[in-house]
Write a protein that holds these residues in place. Structure first.
Motif, PDB file in Angstrom:
ATOM      1  N   VAL A   1       0.298  -0.879   0.009  1.00  0.00           N
ATOM      2  CA  VAL A   1       0.047  -0.481   0.338  1.00  0.00           C
ATOM      3  C   VAL A   1       0.869   1.223   0.211  1.00  0.00           C
ATOM      4  O   VAL A   1       0.999   1.414   0.879  1.00  0.00           O
ATOM      5  CB  VAL A   1      -1.181  -0.201   1.368  1.00  0.00           C
ATOM      6  CG1 VAL A   1      -2.025   0.952   0.935  1.00  0.00           C
ATOM      7  CG2 VAL A   1      -2.116  -1.384   1.495  1.00  0.00           C
ATOM      8  N   VAL A   2       0.538   2.127  -0.881  1.00  0.00           N
ATOM      9  CA  VAL A   2       1.337   3.165  -1.247  1.00  0.00           C
ATOM     10  C   VAL A   2       1.144   4.423  -0.443  1.00  0.00           C
ATOM     11  O   VAL A   2      -0.733   4.200  -0.512  1.00  0.00           O
ATOM     12  CB  VAL A   2       1.764   3.050  -2.563  1.00  0.00           C
ATOM     13  CG1 VAL A   2       2.564   5.051  -3.078  1.00  0.00           C
ATOM     14  CG2 VAL A   2       2.365   2.654  -3.911  1.00  0.00           C
ATOM     15  N   VAL A   3       1.974   5.218   0.817  1.00  0.00           N
ATOM     16  CA  VAL A   3       0.902   5.692   1.233  1.00  0.00           C
ATOM     17  C   VAL A   3       1.353   7.385   1.298  1.00  0.00           C
ATOM     18  O   VAL A   3       0.716   8.542   1.673  1.00  0.00           O
ATOM     19  CB  VAL A   3       0.931   5.884   2.860  1.00  0.00           C
ATOM     20  CG1 VAL A   3      -0.103   4.317   3.056  1.00  0.00           C
ATOM     21  CG2 VAL A   3       2.652   5.641   3.025  1.00  0.00           C
TER      22      VAL A   3
ATOM     23  N   THR B   1       6.539   5.831  -0.669  1.00  0.00           N
ATOM     24  CA  THR B   1       6.853   5.214   1.358  1.00  0.00           C
ATOM     25  C   THR B   1       5.060   4.291   1.414  1.00  0.00           C
ATOM     26  O   THR B   1       4.003   4.170   1.515  1.00  0.00           O
ATOM     27  CB  THR B   1       6.373   6.594   2.011  1.00  0.00           C
ATOM     28  OG1 THR B   1       7.090   7.807   2.179  1.00  0.00           O
ATOM     29  CG2 THR B   1       5.573   5.598   4.256  1.00  0.00           C
ATOM     30  N   VAL B   2       5.712   3.066   1.366  1.00  0.00           N
ATOM     31  CA  VAL B   2       4.960   1.762   1.497  1.00  0.00           C
ATOM     32  C   VAL B   2       4.790   1.302   3.146  1.00  0.00           C
ATOM     33  O   VAL B   2       5.817   1.155   3.646  1.00  0.00           O
ATOM     34  CB  VAL B   2       5.796   1.231   0.529  1.00  0.00           C
ATOM     35  CG1 VAL B   2       4.788  -0.570   0.420  1.00  0.00           C
ATOM     36  CG2 VAL B   2       6.270   1.861  -0.488  1.00  0.00           C
TER      37      VAL B   2
ATOM     38  N   GLY C   1       1.531  -4.222   7.823  1.00  0.00           N
ATOM     39  CA  GLY C   1       2.057  -3.451   8.899  1.00  0.00           C
ATOM     40  C   GLY C   1       2.754  -2.470   9.116  1.00  0.00           C
ATOM     41  O   GLY C   1       3.302  -1.674   9.966  1.00  0.00           O
ATOM     42  N   ASP C   2       4.143  -3.076   8.074  1.00  0.00           N
ATOM     43  CA  ASP C   2       5.250  -1.849   8.268  1.00  0.00           C
ATOM     44  C   ASP C   2       5.490  -1.677   7.391  1.00  0.00           C
ATOM     45  O   ASP C   2       5.289  -1.545   6.172  1.00  0.00           O
ATOM     46  CB  ASP C   2       6.684  -3.064   8.660  1.00  0.00           C
ATOM     47  CG  ASP C   2       6.934  -4.276   9.236  1.00  0.00           C
ATOM     48  OD1 ASP C   2       6.839  -3.702  10.770  1.00  0.00           O
ATOM     49  OD2 ASP C   2       7.582  -4.970   9.684  1.00  0.00           O
TER      50      ASP C   2
END
Length: 459
Positions: free
Chosen positions: A409-411, A440-441, A445-446
């Motif tokens: 998931v790219v945030v 930022t991926v 959970g990390d």
């Protein structure tokens, strides 16, 4: 281009005579006996005796030339004049085999000359700023200085400045009686006009007729220089537009939310219509198009200036008379975008002028535009603000080389938050192929940083 040779001067050399002999004697032929002669004595009226064979003359000169006649030796020139050239020897018969060779050589030279001439012609055409590509968007052909002072920044002043540079686009194609209508503006001093790709796409695909209509209703046949469906932009050319004033180009990055802007175009076919509003938002991720094949992703300038079908491709202008965007889409109550049945509800979107300049320059250089890719599929349906989920990573792509995986998931991109798949695509497309950007991926959970060097595709 938007291309000398020197030859001999054609002057005839004369043989130098040198200084007169000492003692007052005149110069005499080397085989004649010297005799006294005053400088002012009359010259002989009869022709002098022929000269002997000149030193170094090839053997046979003055002999029988094969036609029953003897080639005479050159006669002496009057005192003070150059020697005349010896008569040319008569030609012999040209061998018969030589003529086909000469003819073939002439054909080869002619073909080569034609090819070279064509190349030179094309180079000249490119330099002249015609519809041919190769010259790019030159800084000397565009306007950037604001034409209006801050104190003169009224809607009326902006309209007077921009209306002569704004045009209507009429695109006719098979299967549509009236075709499509849109708007555009004069981009540079070489006759190029910017509009939306969706205005001319059908006509360009079907070899339809495209015309540019100026403020006074004059129509000019136009051709498509190039199109970018990805950025929903197209560049047109018409020779007659070279005489029209280009619009001044500004910067959307200098806009402030709440700042006044003016939209100019031909809504519903009503040429030279002016509406005004404010900047409602900046960097608004928007997608247009009816399918994945023709969708355009825009990092848009949002405005509440009235925009309706037919405004597509027209300029969004700040109050100093500079174009800051290209009007491209509107939100409708049915969830559609510009071109649907619904009209303006106060939510319009414009392509930032920075992207317009980059894409137009690429089109004018190569006839097509490129855009950055990472080689991964992302979800675009879910918009819960949690980020962009990667569904698939293709082999041998920038995403694979960077170590991205399905399910990541790219945030954020370069520190800027990414809320969904569309936002990620828009964020990527604000960069250029070859750039390296930081994702930022979130994985299992990390959170981690991943650097991706962008690839390139054409569209």
């Amino acid at each position: 281009m938007n291309d000398e040779q020197a030859g001999p001067d054609g002057t005839e050399e004369t043989r130098p005579l040198g200084p007169a002999p000492a003692g007052g004697d005149s110069w005499v032929p080397p085989t004649a006996q010297p005799r006294p002669m005053q400088w002012d004595a009359p010259r002989p009226t009869s022709a002098p005796t022929p000269y002997p064979q000149p030193f170094g003359q090839a053997p046979g000169y003055g002999q029988d030339q094969g036609f029953g006649q003897t080639q005479p030796y050159p006669q002496a020139a009057p005192y003070g004049q150059p020697y005349p050239a010896p008569p040319a020897a008569p030609r012999g018969r040209v061998p018969g085999w030589l003529w086909p060779l000469v003819t073939a050589l002439a054909l080869v030279v002619g073909v080569a000359g034609g090819v070279l001439g064509s190349i030179v012609h094309d180079e000249l055409q490119e330099g002249s700023g015609s519809s041919l590509v190769g010259s790019g968007l030159g800084e000397d052909t565009v306007r950037t200085e604001p034409p209006l002072e801050v104190d003169d920044g009224t809607v009326a002043a902006v309209a007077q400045e921009l209306l002569p540079s704004t045009v209507q686009i009429a695109a006719e194609y098979e299967g549509e009686a009236n075709g499509a209508t849109g708007s555009g503006f004069v981009l540079d001093s070489r006759g190029h006009v910017v509009t939306n790709n969706h205005v001319v796409a059908d006509a360009a695909s079907d070899d339809g007729a495209i015309q540019i209509v100026d403020q006074d209703g004059n129509r000019y046949d136009a051709e498509v220089v190039g199109r970018s469906p990805v950025y929903d932009l197209a560049v047109l050319y018409a020779e007659e537009v070279e005489g029209m004033k280009p619009a001044a180009l500004g910067a959307s990055t200098e806009l402030l939310v709440g700042e006044g802007v003016v939209a100019i175009g031909s809504p519903l076919g009503l040429r030279a219509t002016v509406t005004a509003g404010i900047v409602s938002a900046l960097q608004r991720p928007v997608t247009t198009g009816d399918s994945a094949n023709d969708s355009s992703y825009i990092n848009a300038v949002q405005t509440d200036a009235a925009i309706n079908p037919g405004n597509s491709g027209g300029p969004l202008v700040n109050l100093r008379g500079q174009v800051v965007g290209v009007n491209s889409a509107i939100a409708t109550t049915g969830g559609g975008m510009l071109g649907g049945e619904s009209g303006n509800i106060g939510v319009g979107f414009a392509i930032p002028i920075e992207q317009v300049r980059v894409t137009a320059d690429q089109i004018l250089r190569t006839g097509k535009a490129s855009y950055p890719v990472i080689g991964a599929q992302v979800q675009t349906g879910r918009r819960d603000g949690s980020g962009a989920t990667i569904e698939e990573v293709l082999d041998d792509t920038p995403a694979a080389e960077a170590g991205l995986e399905a399910g990541d998931v790219v945030v954020a991109v370069d520190g800027e938050r990414v809320t969904d798949g569309i936002a990620l695509i828009v964020s990527i497309r604000t960069h250029q192929p070859g750039e390296t950007i930081a994702f930022t991926v979130v994985r299992d959970g990390d959170e981690r940083k991943v650097e991706v060097t962008l690839g390139s595709e054409t569209g």
